[in-house]
Design a protein around this motif. Structure first.
Motif, short mmCIF file in Angstrom:
data_model
loop_
_atom_site.label_atom_id
_atom_site.label_comp_id
_atom_site.label_asym_id
_atom_site.label_seq_id
_atom_site.Cartn_x
_atom_site.Cartn_y
_atom_site.Cartn_z
N PRO A 97 -20.24 -11.87 -7.36
CA PRO A 97 -21.00 -12.74 -7.70
C PRO A 97 -21.27 -13.34 -9.72
CG PRO A 97 -21.87 -12.00 -5.05
CD PRO A 97 -20.90 -11.27 -6.62
N PRO A 98 -20.85 -14.05 -9.76
CA PRO A 98 -21.16 -14.43 -11.03
C PRO A 98 -22.73 -13.61 -11.99
CG PRO A 98 -20.99 -16.23 -10.65
CD PRO A 98 -20.92 -15.61 -9.11
N LEU A 99 -23.45 -14.09 -11.33
CA LEU A 99 -24.73 -13.10 -11.89
C LEU A 99 -24.30 -11.24 -11.68
CD1 LEU A 99 -27.33 -12.89 -13.08
CD2 LEU A 99 -28.68 -13.69 -11.15
N LEU A 100 -23.85 -11.17 -10.94
CA LEU A 100 -23.58 -9.38 -10.84
C LEU A 100 -22.50 -9.03 -11.67
CD1 LEU A 100 -24.37 -7.13 -9.42
CD2 LEU A 100 -22.68 -7.24 -7.90
N LYS A 101 -21.49 -10.47 -12.47
CA LYS A 101 -20.86 -9.72 -13.62
C LYS A 101 -20.95 -9.87 -14.46
CE LYS A 101 -17.23 -8.94 -15.49
NZ LYS A 101 -17.16 -8.56 -16.83
N LYS A 102 -22.09 -10.40 -14.62
CA LYS A 102 -22.95 -10.27 -16.10
C LYS A 102 -24.02 -9.67 -16.33
CE LYS A 102 -26.28 -14.24 -18.88
NZ LYS A 102 -26.52 -12.52 -19.40
N TRP A 103 -24.63 -9.37 -14.84
CA TRP A 103 -25.10 -7.85 -14.90
C TRP A 103 -24.51 -6.99 -15.70
CZ3 TRP A 103 -25.45 -3.29 -12.87
CH2 TRP A 103 -26.71 -2.85 -12.98
N PHE A 104 -23.65 -6.22 -14.71
CA PHE A 104 -22.84 -5.07 -15.30
C PHE A 104 -22.99 -5.48 -17.27
CE2 PHE A 104 -21.62 -4.78 -10.66
CZ PHE A 104 -21.70 -3.28 -10.74
N ASP A 105 -22.16 -6.61 -17.21
CA ASP A 105 -21.80 -6.95 -18.89
C ASP A 105 -23.24 -6.47 -19.68
OD1 ASP A 105 -19.52 -7.74 -17.96
OD2 ASP A 105 -19.55 -9.55 -18.64
N ASP A 106 -24.34 -7.16 -19.31
CA ASP A 106 -25.51 -6.79 -20.13
C ASP A 106 -26.09 -5.61 -19.47
OD1 ASP A 106 -24.60 -9.51 -20.48
OD2 ASP A 106 -26.87 -10.17 -19.63
N VAL A 107 -26.38 -4.95 -18.41
CA VAL A 107 -26.92 -3.84 -18.33
C VAL A 107 -26.17 -2.59 -18.61
CG1 VAL A 107 -28.27 -2.35 -16.63
CG2 VAL A 107 -28.50 -4.82 -16.56
N LEU A 108 -25.23 -2.17 -18.26
CA LEU A 108 -24.68 -0.62 -18.97
C LEU A 108 -23.74 -0.85 -19.86
CD1 LEU A 108 -22.10 -1.05 -15.18
CD2 LEU A 108 -24.57 0.26 -16.03
N GLU A 109 -24.46 -1.17 -21.06
CA GLU A 109 -24.16 -1.16 -22.61
C GLU A 109 -23.61 0.18 -23.46
OE1 GLU A 109 -27.92 -3.67 -24.58
OE2 GLU A 109 -28.96 -1.68 -23.13
N ARG A 110 -22.78 -0.41 -23.79
CA ARG A 110 -21.95 0.66 -25.03
C ARG A 110 -23.74 1.53 -25.23
NH1 ARG A 110 -17.25 0.47 -28.23
NH2 ARG A 110 -17.17 2.31 -28.65
N GLY A 111 -23.41 2.81 -25.59
CA GLY A 111 -24.40 4.09 -25.96
C GLY A 111 -25.41 4.36 -25.26
N TRP A 112 -25.50 3.73 -24.13
CA TRP A 112 -26.80 3.63 -22.89
C TRP A 112 -25.75 4.02 -21.79
CZ3 TRP A 112 -27.41 1.58 -18.40
CH2 TRP A 112 -28.70 2.23 -17.42
N ALA A 113 -24.84 3.42 -21.43
CA ALA A 113 -23.70 3.94 -20.06
C ALA A 113 -22.57 4.79 -19.88
CB ALA A 113 -23.79 2.84 -19.00
N PHE A 114 -21.85 4.22 -21.65
CA PHE A 114 -21.24 4.80 -21.74
C PHE A 114 -20.91 4.62 -23.91
CE2 PHE A 114 -20.12 0.20 -22.45
CZ PHE A 114 -19.18 0.09 -23.87
N GLY A 171 -21.74 7.36 -25.54
CA GLY A 171 -22.72 7.72 -26.32
C GLY A 171 -23.64 8.66 -25.12
N ARG A 172 -24.43 8.36 -24.46
CA ARG A 172 -25.48 8.32 -23.86
C ARG A 172 -24.93 9.20 -21.92
NH1 ARG A 172 -31.06 6.45 -22.00
NH2 ARG A 172 -31.44 7.76 -20.61
N TYR A 173 -24.66 8.63 -21.31
CA TYR A 173 -23.73 8.40 -20.57
C TYR A 173 -25.55 8.12 -18.99
CZ TYR A 173 -19.00 8.69 -21.60
OH TYR A 173 -17.74 8.03 -22.15
N ALA A 174 -25.93 7.23 -19.75
CA ALA A 174 -27.54 7.77 -19.19
C ALA A 174 -28.00 7.77 -17.76
CB ALA A 174 -28.47 6.88 -19.32
N ARG A 218 -19.45 7.10 -15.94
CA ARG A 218 -19.56 9.17 -15.22
C ARG A 218 -20.37 9.13 -14.19
NH1 ARG A 218 -15.88 8.72 -19.21
NH2 ARG A 218 -15.70 10.08 -20.44
N THR A 219 -20.52 7.81 -12.72
CA THR A 219 -21.36 7.71 -11.68
C THR A 219 -20.58 7.92 -10.84
OG1 THR A 219 -21.33 5.65 -11.57
CG2 THR A 219 -23.08 5.83 -12.75
N LYS A 220 -20.45 8.84 -9.46
CA LYS A 220 -19.38 8.84 -8.63
C LYS A 220 -19.78 7.39 -7.12
CE LYS A 220 -21.51 13.50 -8.78
NZ LYS A 220 -22.53 14.98 -8.52
N SER A 221 -18.80 7.05 -7.40
CA SER A 221 -18.75 5.91 -6.08
C SER A 221 -18.88 6.43 -4.96
CB SER A 221 -17.20 5.18 -6.72
OG SER A 221 -16.03 6.01 -6.44
#
Length: 181
Positions: free
Chosen positions: A72-89, A91-94, A138-141
């Motif tokens: 759904p559109p909001l979940l796609k936006k969530w992935f785009d916004d929340v999984l930021e460069r430098g935090w999720a990939f 860089g940090r791979y939080a 780097r998460t496990k699916s």
């Protein structure tokens, strides 16, 4: 194990399946239910809050209906916004080593999701971008949890599926290989 269930249904009150699954897990210990459309009706996502939620849980399950072979559109936006460069990939791979899963619902049958079926692809194939994202950050699916509306005829069917969902959320999964390890 602390599990975060992120529900992304634009109108959960009109949903038979997702509302039923939500009711089965809403008050369970060690399961946090987080509804994106209720939390962000204006689609202004609090990125730091969402990142803290992810960091505070061992695994995250994204529960949503199949929307045109995607999220759904909001979940796609969530992935785009929340999984930021430098935090999720890059860089940090939080989220390294945490587990991500999908609880997807469809208005069709399992037979519709075959090469010779209506959709010409399996749900796993349709969810390839999700698996690629898991690998990239780097998460496990986890295996998909699938619910097919055409098989949910009675309340007993819904109750049985909700029980299976609860079992899925509590299940321990073993991971044998990840390309990034």
């Amino acid at each position: 194990m602390k599990t975060l269930v992120i529900i992304a249904h634009p109108d959960i009150n009109q949903s038979r399946i997702n509302a039923h699954l939500k009711q089965a897990i809403i008050n369970q210990p060690d399961i946090t239910v987080h509804e994106l459309y209720r939390e962000y009706p204006d689609e202004s996502i609090d990125v730091q809050y969402e990142q803290r939620l992810l960091e505070d849980h061992d695994r995250t399950i994204f529960q949503f209906p199949n929307y045109w072979y995607s999220y759904p559109p909001l979940l796609k936006k969530w992935f785009d916004d929340v999984l930021e460069r430098g935090w999720a990939f890059k860089g940090r791979y939080a989220l390294r080593g945490k587990a991500f899963g999908v609880a997807i619902s469809s208005g069709f049958t399992p037979e519709d999701y075959r090469f010779d079926g209506h959709h010409r692809h399996t749900i796993e194939q349709i969810m390839a971008p999700f698996y690629a994202t898991c690998n990239f950050i780097r998460t496990k699916s986890l295996p998909l949890f699938k619910t097919f509306e055409d098989l949910m005829v009675t309340e007993a069917d819904l109750d049985q599926q909700a029980q299976k969902y609860l079992e899925y959320l509590r299940q321990s999964f073993s991971f044998h290989y990840n390309a990034w390890e």
